[in-house]
Motif scaffolding. Structure first.
Motif, PDB file in Angstrom:
ATOM      1  N   GLU A 233      -6.521  14.354  -7.059  1.00 29.73           N
ATOM      2  CA  GLU A 233      -6.222  15.554  -5.991  1.00 29.73           C
ATOM      3  C   GLU A 233      -6.775  15.245  -4.799  1.00 29.73           C
ATOM      4  O   GLU A 233      -7.897  14.984  -4.606  1.00 29.73           O
ATOM      5  N   GLY A 234      -5.904  15.331  -3.615  1.00 24.82           N
ATOM      6  CA  GLY A 234      -6.176  15.169  -2.378  1.00 24.82           C
ATOM      7  C   GLY A 234      -6.181  13.665  -1.970  1.00 24.82           C
ATOM      8  O   GLY A 234      -6.375  13.536  -0.691  1.00 24.82           O
ATOM      9  N   TYR A 235      -5.698  13.047  -2.557  1.00 24.97           N
ATOM     10  CA  TYR A 235      -5.489  11.708  -2.253  1.00 24.97           C
ATOM     11  C   TYR A 235      -3.917  10.907  -2.587  1.00 24.97           C
ATOM     12  O   TYR A 235      -3.168  11.423  -3.310  1.00 24.97           O
ATOM     13  N   SER A 236      -3.733   9.784  -2.067  1.00 29.11           N
ATOM     14  CA  SER A 236      -2.474   9.199  -2.324  1.00 29.11           C
ATOM     15  C   SER A 236      -2.909   7.792  -1.918  1.00 29.11           C
ATOM     16  O   SER A 236      -3.680   7.432  -1.635  1.00 29.11           O
ATOM     17  N   VAL A 237      -1.869   6.847  -2.598  1.00 31.55           N
ATOM     18  CA  VAL A 237      -1.929   5.488  -2.515  1.00 31.55           C
ATOM     19  C   VAL A 237      -0.758   4.711  -1.939  1.00 31.55           C
ATOM     20  O   VAL A 237       0.398   5.440  -2.250  1.00 31.55           O
ATOM     21  N   SER A 238      -1.022   3.430  -1.412  1.00 29.94           N
ATOM     22  CA  SER A 238       0.245   2.639  -1.339  1.00 29.94           C
ATOM     23  C   SER A 238      -0.006   1.139  -1.542  1.00 29.94           C
ATOM     24  O   SER A 238      -1.194   0.926  -1.288  1.00 29.94           O
ATOM     25  N   ARG A 239       0.724   0.728  -2.608  1.00 28.14           N
ATOM     26  CA  ARG A 239       1.138  -0.784  -2.581  1.00 28.14           C
ATOM     27  C   ARG A 239       2.091  -1.467  -2.300  1.00 28.14           C
ATOM     28  O   ARG A 239       2.907  -1.312  -3.148  1.00 28.14           O
ATOM     29  N   GLU A 240       2.030  -1.986  -1.012  1.00 28.53           N
ATOM     30  CA  GLU A 240       3.521  -2.446  -0.459  1.00 28.53           C
ATOM     31  C   GLU A 240       3.612  -4.001  -0.833  1.00 28.53           C
ATOM     32  O   GLU A 240       4.657  -4.593  -1.064  1.00 28.53           O
ATOM     33  N   LYS A 241       2.284  -4.557  -0.918  1.00 27.00           N
ATOM     34  CA  LYS A 241       2.194  -5.984  -1.259  1.00 27.00           C
ATOM     35  C   LYS A 241       1.255  -6.270  -2.397  1.00 27.00           C
ATOM     36  O   LYS A 241       0.277  -5.276  -2.419  1.00 27.00           O
TER      37      LYS A 241
END
Lengths: 113, 116
Positions: free
Chosen positions: A62-70
């Motif tokens: 909760e309150g976080y998100s993530v990204s993994r494009e590479k």
């Protein structure tokens, strides 16, 4: 040796700011993790990623998100930072074999004012 | 859900002496892995030792050994001939299958101080 680096050792942000924490690993690991470490609570998993653009929520997303494009880079995003997100954030990576060792970065000490 | 408990927030030891850090865990699984991680003051966490639950023999890595008691769900770390460089926070961690597949569950940590 496996190397996991994090973009900042110390970070100070204001409430409501959008915050990006970056993590890079150089061993072509499939799995990457974001934990937060708080006194008396140990490490708690926020998110983990098992492949590019594939992730799952951990125990406290909760309150976080993530990204993994590479494959080598895994970012943790605080959309609107709050004071209760003041903490030490640790990134880790691991091969695709789930019983293999997790390798940790040095951590980012985030303070939200 | 699995839980890991380290009941000793802080421990201290004299240089060259032996110290034991305690860890208990709770799980319904029969096949799992246990780890001890060390976090020195510089903060980079490193693996100290690991134990597979199916192995009856206790793991050993140089001065570090474990006492794994599966029935009691206990996994303690013994550090022999303690050195100043052993001063750190130590975390016990559990890894199993089921819904927690792919992630570690950590204990609260024990801060170890080594006195010269």
């Amino acid at each position: 040796d496996v190397k996991v680096t994090q973009s900042s050792r110390y970070l100070v942000k204001r409430t409501g700011e959008k915050v990006f924490l970056e993590c890079v690993q150089d061993m072509d690991h499939e799995n990457m993790f974001w934990y937060r470490q708080d006194p008396g609570l140990g490490l708690r998993l926020i998110y983990f990623s098992y492949d590019v653009k594939m992730q799952e929520k951990g125990d406290i997303p909760e309150g976080y998100s993530v990204s993994r494009e590479k494959k080598e880079r895994f970012s943790l995003i605080l959309e609107s930072a709050s004071t209760n997100q003041t903490s030490m954030y640790l990134c880790a990576s691991r091969t695709g074999t789930i019983t293999d060792t997790q390798y940790f970065g040095p951590g980012t000490r985030l303070t939200v004012l | 859900a699995q839980t890991v408990t380290q009941s000793q927030p802080e421990m201290s030891v004299q240089e060259a002496e032996t110290v034991t850090l305690s860890c208990t865990y709770d799980t319904s699984e029969s096949d799992y892995y246990l780890f001890w991680y060390k976090q020195p003051p510089s903060r980079q966490m490193i693996l100290v030792i690991r134990q597979e639950a199916y192995k009856q023999q206790n793991a050993t890595e140089n001065r570090f050994s474990v006492n794994f008691q599966k029935a009691a769900k206990s996994f303690s770390l013994k550090i022999s001939d303690s050195q100043l460089g052993d001063a750190a926070m130590y975390f016990c961690a559990f890894f199993g299958g089921g819904t927690s597949y792919g992630k570690l569950t950590f204990g609260q940590g024990t801060i170890l101080t080594v006195h010269p």
